[in-house]
Design an enzyme around this catalytic site. Structure first.
Site, PDB file in Angstrom:
ATOM      1  N   ASP A 136      21.702  47.144  58.861  1.00 59.33           N
ATOM      2  CA  ASP A 136      20.617  47.838  59.658  1.00 59.33           C
ATOM      3  C   ASP A 136      19.443  46.871  60.170  1.00 59.33           C
ATOM      4  O   ASP A 136      19.442  45.778  59.572  1.00 59.33           O
ATOM      5  CB  ASP A 136      19.703  48.917  58.647  1.00 59.33           C
ATOM      6  N   SER A 137      19.009  47.170  61.313  1.00 58.67           N
ATOM      7  CA  SER A 137      17.862  46.276  62.142  1.00 58.67           C
ATOM      8  C   SER A 137      18.515  44.899  62.248  1.00 58.67           C
ATOM      9  O   SER A 137      19.588  44.762  62.881  1.00 58.67           O
ATOM     10  CB  SER A 137      16.756  46.258  61.241  1.00 58.67           C
ATOM     11  N   ALA A 138      18.079  43.899  61.599  1.00 60.99           N
ATOM     12  CA  ALA A 138      18.373  42.670  61.826  1.00 60.99           C
ATOM     13  C   ALA A 138      19.779  42.447  61.052  1.00 60.99           C
ATOM     14  O   ALA A 138      20.785  41.752  61.716  1.00 60.99           O
ATOM     15  CB  ALA A 138      17.511  41.612  61.140  1.00 60.99           C
ATOM     16  N   HIS A 261      12.511  53.758  63.374  1.00 62.65           N
ATOM     17  CA  HIS A 261      13.601  52.825  63.042  1.00 62.65           C
ATOM     18  C   HIS A 261      14.120  53.033  61.782  1.00 62.65           C
ATOM     19  O   HIS A 261      13.621  53.298  60.560  1.00 62.65           O
ATOM     20  CB  HIS A 261      12.562  51.483  62.984  1.00 62.65           C
TER      21      HIS A 261
END
Length: 297
Positions: A136-138, A261
């Protein structure tokens, strides 16, 4: 998702203050996420993969063939294998596939490409097995960078990758970085720029291992990308999916209107979060089955 549910989800988030030290950011993140209950059916145990610390995320009954290698989010500066377990565990539970959450090194103490080196070292130990990469995300961006690094080294690709709100462009060139600023309850251009600077340590943000959006994606395994529209990183996903399709990569995209997010964290509160995890679990099972039957590289 009703308008009230969307507003409630966004209201549970707030933009971080600029200029805080990594230690301060980590302490706040861990207070929120490092001790969330995983369920009585989950056991965590320490292990290593390629010399990199990790957590085995064992869910009772999750004994299907294969493995989920989970890469946690946190802008490359915060987060841990334990916070990654918050999403690795429900993926394992819903898919029946065991999971491992990786404790890759963080910036600024260990800037780019240290995290990629750790992910690649872990994957070398697993290469040739029936593996799905998730993040997830980074961690989603790191998952893509891992696929590119594995390809460059001549390692077999995993069965697939699952990417939740991936950060794919550290140069911050997507229009949504600014257009969604007032809509995103968590991030803004200054937030993202601060984290990118800490991670890059002076490296070129257009480097394909830092910003996989700019890479040649040919030959990557099937991708599932999930993103909400209340994100400054919306275009990191939309442009990635477009480039992947243009380069003949099997790619699927789920976009949820008004979702923030990594909205999968709201499983149990938002129906769309549960649906997203169910879809990701089905995708994982199908891709592992396809690789097992067809021997896809």
């Amino acid at each position: 998702m009703s308008a009230e549910e969307r507003e409630a989800a966004r209201g549970m988030m707030r933009k971080g203050e600029l200029g805080r030290s990594p230690a301060e950011q980590r302490a706040e993140f861990d207070e929120l996420f490092a001790n969330l209950p995983l369920g009585d059916d989950v056991t965590l145990s320490e292990r290593t993969l390629g010399g990199v610390p990790a957590l085995d995320v064992r869910v009772a009954g999750a004994d299907r063939d294969g493995l989920i290698l989970y890469l946690h989010g946190g802008a490359y500066v915060i987060g841990s294998a334990r916070t990654g377990a918050n999403l690795a565990a429900p993926l394992s539970r819903r898919s029946g596939v065991p999971a491992v959450s990786l404790e890759y090194r963080l910036a600024p103490e260990h800037p780019f490409p240290a995290g990629i080196h750790d992910a690649l070292a872990a994957y070398r130990e697993l290469a040739g097995q029936n593996v799905v990469i998730a993040g997830d995300s980074a961690g989603g961006g790191l998952a893509l960078a891992l696929l590119l690094a594995a390809r460059a080294e001549g390692l077999p690709q995993p069965a697939a990758a699952v990417l939740f709100s991936p950060w794919t462009d550290l140069a911050l060139t997507g229009p949504s970085i600014d257009a969604r600023d007032g809509y995103d309850p968590l991030f803004s251009r200054p937030n993202m720029a601060e984290s990118a600077e800490l991670y890059l340590g002076g490296a070129d943000p257009h480097n394909e291992l830092a910003s996989p959006l700019f890479a040649d994606l040919t030959g990557l395994p099937p991708l599932l990308v999930q993103v909400g529209t209340a994100e400054v990183l919306l275009d990191d996903s939309l442009r990635l999916v477009s480039r992947a399709a243009e380069q003949d990569v099997d790619v699927s995209l789920d976009v949820v209107a008004g979702a923030p997010h990594v909205y999968q964290y709201f499983a149990g509160l938002l129906p769309e979060a549960d649906e997203a995890l169910d879809h990701a679990a089905t995708f994982i099972k199908n891709r592992l089955r396809d690789k097992s039957v067809g021997g896809v590289a």
